[in-house]
Enzyme design. Structure first.
Site, PDB file in Angstrom:
ATOM      1  N   ASP A 188       0.890  -1.650   0.076  1.00  0.00           N
ATOM      2  CA  ASP A 188      -0.145   0.594  -0.017  1.00  0.00           C
ATOM      3  C   ASP A 188       0.622   1.482  -0.247  1.00  0.00           C
ATOM      4  O   ASP A 188       0.007   2.264  -0.205  1.00  0.00           O
ATOM      5  CB  ASP A 188      -0.843  -0.039   1.205  1.00  0.00           C
ATOM      6  CG  ASP A 188      -1.825   1.799   1.343  1.00  0.00           C
ATOM      7  OD1 ASP A 188      -2.597   1.273  -0.270  1.00  0.00           O
ATOM      8  OD2 ASP A 188      -2.346   2.175   2.106  1.00  0.00           O
ATOM      9  N   SER A 198      -6.571   5.473  -0.014  1.00  0.00           N
ATOM     10  CA  SER A 198      -7.300   3.988  -0.367  1.00  0.00           C
ATOM     11  C   SER A 198      -8.735   3.598  -0.442  1.00  0.00           C
ATOM     12  O   SER A 198      -8.903   3.916   0.769  1.00  0.00           O
ATOM     13  CB  SER A 198      -6.486   3.107  -0.128  1.00  0.00           C
ATOM     14  OG  SER A 198      -4.807   3.846   0.276  1.00  0.00           O
ATOM     15  N   GLN A 208      -5.386  -1.693  -6.917  1.00  0.00           N
ATOM     16  CA  GLN A 208      -6.007  -1.220  -5.833  1.00  0.00           C
ATOM     17  C   GLN A 208      -6.279   0.149  -6.699  1.00  0.00           C
ATOM     18  O   GLN A 208      -6.515   0.595  -7.332  1.00  0.00           O
ATOM     19  CB  GLN A 208      -5.036  -0.471  -4.961  1.00  0.00           C
ATOM     20  CG  GLN A 208      -5.492   0.242  -3.482  1.00  0.00           C
ATOM     21  CD  GLN A 208      -4.111   0.778  -3.079  1.00  0.00           C
ATOM     22  OE1 GLN A 208      -3.466   1.390  -3.352  1.00  0.00           O
ATOM     23  NE2 GLN A 208      -4.077   0.953  -1.526  1.00  0.00           N
TER      24      GLN A 208
END
Length: 287
Positions: A206, A230, A280
């Site tokens: 991430d 996110s 993502q």
């Protein structure tokens, strides 16, 4: 004082407070919200702690629902959805101050031999040892690290080295393709528990993935013109690995529209073996 890698292992070592219920620390830092990779990594630890340990994680799918507050513990509630002959499924809900901030579904697969095998090869890139660390690159360009970045660098559990040169102004950004690649590895040993390495890499996944969305828009280092968060995160684990050994994270963004940007990444080891696939989506709003 422990080094950043040891602090990461400690961060992933959850306290079990009841059957299927775990509590994780959330360090008090200057960030506005808890780092998403931390929550995903801790949730995966909670899921893994309710299995027999004989089945590695093969996939996870997660949603970031609310920003977490730094300094406030997070409780992870695990639902044992299925224990089959080959697959185990767990659903994890992360709760902070009575509010659900994150949920994750993880699947574990009993290792087995496949009847065939193939993969896309990595692109040719320089060796990690030949590249500067990101802090050295920023320091070289700016002359000195901003105070906040200096603090982050001291606590950073991963050595990050950008494969492609960083861009520093609007002219350099113009016309850039929406892709980025970095070499990464933990800054120290992480022990020998495969679950810790999987959760550490989940944490790392991430850190830079949404860079690919921003590259055609603005320099990665410096003031941001967008608030970024996110929204969801998915990973597929293909082969065993160690997160304290170099891995190449090749990232690209196929589309950004409607205030959202999609990014996908492939993680390879030094031998060119594909280890993990990642997707993502992030929210981008002008400040």
């Amino acid at each position: 004082m422990t080094n950043p890698a040891e602090r990461l292992v400690d961060l992933l070592d959850l306290e079990q407070i009841e059957v299927n219920i775990f509590r994780g620390r959330s360090p008090q830092e200057s960030l506005q919200r808890v780092f998403g990779g931390q929550v995903a990594g801790q949730a995966l630890v909670a899921a893994g702690r309710t299995t027999d340990g004989e089945r590695p994680v093969h996939s996870l799918h997660a949603y970031f629902l609310r920003p977490g507050r730094p300094g406030v513990p997070i409780v992870y509630q695990v639902e044992r959805v299925r224990d089959g002959r080959s697959f185990t499924t767990r659903r994890v809900t992360a709760v902070q101050q009575g509010r659900t901030i994150f949920n994750l579904t993880a699947s574990f697969h009993k290792p087995e031999e496949g009847s065939f095998e193939h993969q896309l090869p990595p692109r040719e890139v320089p060796d990690p040892e030949s590249l500067p660390t990101v802090t050295d690159e920023v320091r070289k360009h700016l002359g000195v690290l901003p105070e906040q970045l200096e603090r982050m660098a001291r606590r950073q559990p991963f050595d990050i080295r950008y494969v492609d040169r960083l861009r520093w102004n609007a002219e350099e950004v113009r016309g850039a393709e929406p892709r980025s690649a970095v070499w990464m590895r933990a800054v120290g040993p992480l022990g020998d528990d495969p679950l810790v390495h999987t959760c550490a890499l989940t944490y790392a996944s991430d850190m830079t993935l949404l860079d690919a969305v921003r590259i055609p828009v603005e320099p990665l280092w410096g003031p941001r013109s967008f608030d970024m968060a996110s929204l969801d995160h998915a990973m597929w684990f293909h082969r065993p690995f160690r997160a304290d050994e170099w891995f190449l994270y090749d990232q690209e963004s196929p589309i950004a529209t409607g205030g959202r940007g999609l990014a996908r990444g492939r993680i390879y080891d030094l031998r060119g073996r594909l280890l993990v696939s990642v997707v993502q989506e992030g929210l981008f709003r002008a400040q």
